[in-house]
Design a protein around this motif. Sequence first.
Motif, PDB file in Angstrom:
ATOM      1  N   ALA A 164      25.690  45.423  11.284  1.00 18.29           N
ATOM      2  CA  ALA A 164      26.281  44.384  10.364  1.00 18.29           C
ATOM      3  C   ALA A 164      26.646  43.071  10.877  1.00 18.29           C
ATOM      4  O   ALA A 164      26.447  41.907  10.296  1.00 18.29           O
ATOM      5  CB  ALA A 164      27.407  45.038   9.774  1.00 18.29           C
ATOM      6  N   LEU A 165      26.978  43.318  12.364  1.00 18.08           N
ATOM      7  CA  LEU A 165      27.176  41.837  13.005  1.00 18.08           C
ATOM      8  C   LEU A 165      26.152  40.968  13.231  1.00 18.08           C
ATOM      9  O   LEU A 165      26.047  39.973  12.895  1.00 18.08           O
ATOM     10  CB  LEU A 165      27.837  42.343  14.356  1.00 18.08           C
ATOM     11  N   VAL A 166      24.871  41.773  13.395  1.00 17.36           N
ATOM     12  CA  VAL A 166      23.663  40.958  13.664  1.00 17.36           C
ATOM     13  C   VAL A 166      23.015  40.309  12.332  1.00 17.36           C
ATOM     14  O   VAL A 166      22.720  39.119  12.050  1.00 17.36           O
ATOM     15  CB  VAL A 166      22.575  41.884  14.045  1.00 17.36           C
ATOM     16  N   VAL A 206      41.599  34.574  10.397  1.00 17.70           N
ATOM     17  CA  VAL A 206      40.927  33.605   9.564  1.00 17.70           C
ATOM     18  C   VAL A 206      40.631  34.539   8.287  1.00 17.70           C
ATOM     19  O   VAL A 206      40.168  35.504   8.030  1.00 17.70           O
ATOM     20  CB  VAL A 206      39.447  33.369  10.113  1.00 17.70           C
ATOM     21  N   SER A 207      41.109  33.588   7.189  1.00 17.46           N
ATOM     22  CA  SER A 207      40.933  34.036   5.751  1.00 17.46           C
ATOM     23  C   SER A 207      39.728  33.682   5.112  1.00 17.46           C
ATOM     24  O   SER A 207      39.332  34.310   4.406  1.00 17.46           O
ATOM     25  CB  SER A 207      42.157  33.695   4.855  1.00 17.46           C
ATOM     26  N   GLU A 208      39.442  32.592   5.708  1.00 19.90           N
ATOM     27  CA  GLU A 208      38.083  32.105   4.966  1.00 19.90           C
ATOM     28  C   GLU A 208      37.465  31.165   6.058  1.00 19.90           C
ATOM     29  O   GLU A 208      37.888  30.208   6.530  1.00 19.90           O
ATOM     30  CB  GLU A 208      38.329  31.402   3.633  1.00 19.90           C
ATOM     31  N   ILE A 209      35.914  30.831   5.773  1.00 25.67           N
ATOM     32  CA  ILE A 209      35.013  30.092   6.628  1.00 25.67           C
ATOM     33  C   ILE A 209      34.341  29.177   5.694  1.00 25.67           C
ATOM     34  O   ILE A 209      33.448  29.923   4.832  1.00 25.67           O
ATOM     35  CB  ILE A 209      34.301  31.092   7.475  1.00 25.67           C
ATOM     36  N   ILE A 210      34.653  27.904   5.789  1.00 20.16           N
ATOM     37  CA  ILE A 210      33.821  27.129   4.977  1.00 20.16           C
ATOM     38  C   ILE A 210      32.815  26.224   5.701  1.00 20.16           C
ATOM     39  O   ILE A 210      33.312  25.662   6.696  1.00 20.16           O
ATOM     40  CB  ILE A 210      34.780  26.440   3.878  1.00 20.16           C
ATOM     41  N   GLY A 211      31.911  26.093   4.968  1.00 26.97           N
ATOM     42  CA  GLY A 211      30.934  25.012   5.962  1.00 26.97           C
ATOM     43  C   GLY A 211      29.740  26.029   6.849  1.00 26.97           C
ATOM     44  O   GLY A 211      29.805  27.417   7.107  1.00 26.97           O
ATOM     45  N   ASP A 212      29.047  25.398   7.562  1.00 27.24           N
ATOM     46  CA  ASP A 212      27.958  25.836   8.437  1.00 27.24           C
ATOM     47  C   ASP A 212      28.706  26.092   9.572  1.00 27.24           C
ATOM     48  O   ASP A 212      29.092  25.277  10.245  1.00 27.24           O
ATOM     49  CB  ASP A 212      26.675  25.020   8.500  1.00 27.24           C
ATOM     50  N   LYS A 225      22.654  36.205  10.836  1.00 21.00           N
ATOM     51  CA  LYS A 225      21.370  35.724  10.429  1.00 21.00           C
ATOM     52  C   LYS A 225      21.417  35.340   8.894  1.00 21.00           C
ATOM     53  O   LYS A 225      20.417  34.626   8.364  1.00 21.00           O
ATOM     54  CB  LYS A 225      20.338  36.669  10.702  1.00 21.00           C
ATOM     55  N   THR A 226      22.452  35.639   8.098  1.00 20.09           N
ATOM     56  CA  THR A 226      22.571  35.420   6.989  1.00 20.09           C
ATOM     57  C   THR A 226      24.147  35.202   6.338  1.00 20.09           C
ATOM     58  O   THR A 226      24.783  34.854   7.242  1.00 20.09           O
ATOM     59  CB  THR A 226      22.263  36.988   5.906  1.00 20.09           C
ATOM     60  N   ALA A 227      24.096  34.815   5.113  1.00 18.64           N
ATOM     61  CA  ALA A 227      25.565  34.222   4.509  1.00 18.64           C
ATOM     62  C   ALA A 227      26.467  35.377   4.450  1.00 18.64           C
ATOM     63  O   ALA A 227      27.722  35.078   4.312  1.00 18.64           O
ATOM     64  CB  ALA A 227      25.366  33.507   3.282  1.00 18.64           C
ATOM     65  N   LEU A 228      26.192  36.723   4.469  1.00 18.77           N
ATOM     66  CA  LEU A 228      27.160  37.802   4.364  1.00 18.77           C
ATOM     67  C   LEU A 228      27.909  38.032   5.574  1.00 18.77           C
ATOM     68  O   LEU A 228      27.513  37.842   6.793  1.00 18.77           O
ATOM     69  CB  LEU A 228      26.332  39.079   4.343  1.00 18.77           C
ATOM     70  N   SER A 229      29.083  38.334   5.420  1.00 17.38           N
ATOM     71  CA  SER A 229      30.039  38.673   6.336  1.00 17.38           C
ATOM     72  C   SER A 229      29.906  40.132   6.971  1.00 17.38           C
ATOM     73  O   SER A 229      29.256  41.160   6.271  1.00 17.38           O
ATOM     74  CB  SER A 229      31.377  38.563   6.116  1.00 17.38           C
ATOM     75  N   VAL A 230      30.365  40.396   8.007  1.00 13.95           N
ATOM     76  CA  VAL A 230      30.267  42.139   8.477  1.00 13.95           C
ATOM     77  C   VAL A 230      31.045  42.710   7.630  1.00 13.95           C
ATOM     78  O   VAL A 230      30.303  43.705   7.129  1.00 13.95           O
ATOM     79  CB  VAL A 230      31.039  41.904   9.849  1.00 13.95           C
ATOM     80  N   GLY A 231      31.935  42.609   7.058  1.00 14.29           N
ATOM     81  CA  GLY A 231      32.553  43.547   5.998  1.00 14.29           C
ATOM     82  C   GLY A 231      31.689  43.394   4.644  1.00 14.29           C
ATOM     83  O   GLY A 231      31.837  44.528   4.140  1.00 14.29           O
TER      84      GLY A 231
END
Length: 292
Positions: free
Chosen positions: A141-143, A271-277, A147-153
Amino acid sequence: MEQSIIKRYQTLISFLMLTVGSILAAYALETFLIPNTILDGGVTGISIIISKLTDIPLSALILVLNIPFIYVGFKNIGFGFLIRAVYSMVLFSIFLSYFHTLDSVTHQILLATVFGGALLGIGVGLVIHFGGCVDGTESVALVISKKTALSVGQTVLIFNLIIYTVAGTIFGLDRAMYSLLTYFITFKVIDFVSEGLEQAKAALIVTEKGTDLASEILKRLGRTVTKIKGSGLISGEKEVLYCVLTRIEVYELKKICQEMDQSSFITILEVSEIIGDHIKSKKTIKKKKTSH
């Protein structure tokens, strides 16, 4: 000499905790969950389904099915992860075989779900906290997250929902729902034990070797680092590194800092949220370099 003794002591403690965590996880599965046909998620869940349908020993299935997942984790996290993961999984499998002969602690389905899920979460949380894993799903899931917009969770949740859907078809909808409830309990306990309520973490590292540390973090974790100039009131000029990573990479980050600069000061933030690239992989960096 003193640093060497401290390092050996820390290694001993980490492997002791990996042992305790693996034993607790195996006990929870064999005495609470499996006797009541409650499934764990990930590779373990797949292994439980196959074992119940074919009578192949669960311990053997977990070892075999996790091999490709562990390889992926090794390629992306490093040799230290490989050693701890293999150690944890082998112990986990051994104690699954040992506890298989024990009677179920309870046949009350709700009690098995709550206490089994909590105990499993404590065990897996300890293993993750000290750099190992008993299920390779999170490493893959980490990998995918890099490579995608999906988080590990999110990736793990999607993977598990597929497993529970299959379980519902085979064992009944009620068992699938109890398994899903167990997953949420386990997930929250894992987060609590491994010192994080969120998948994403941020690290602030105060160091005198910022360039070397940043290069090593990129090389071994595939994570970019932001460098900030700092000045200590007593220690003078320093560099502050800022890096966003996941909980299973935190242990390796600490190890890198200990190897590269033992005087470095590390703070791990939620970190509750990551916004941006956010550049997640070395391949992305290579593409950016070649485009200039």
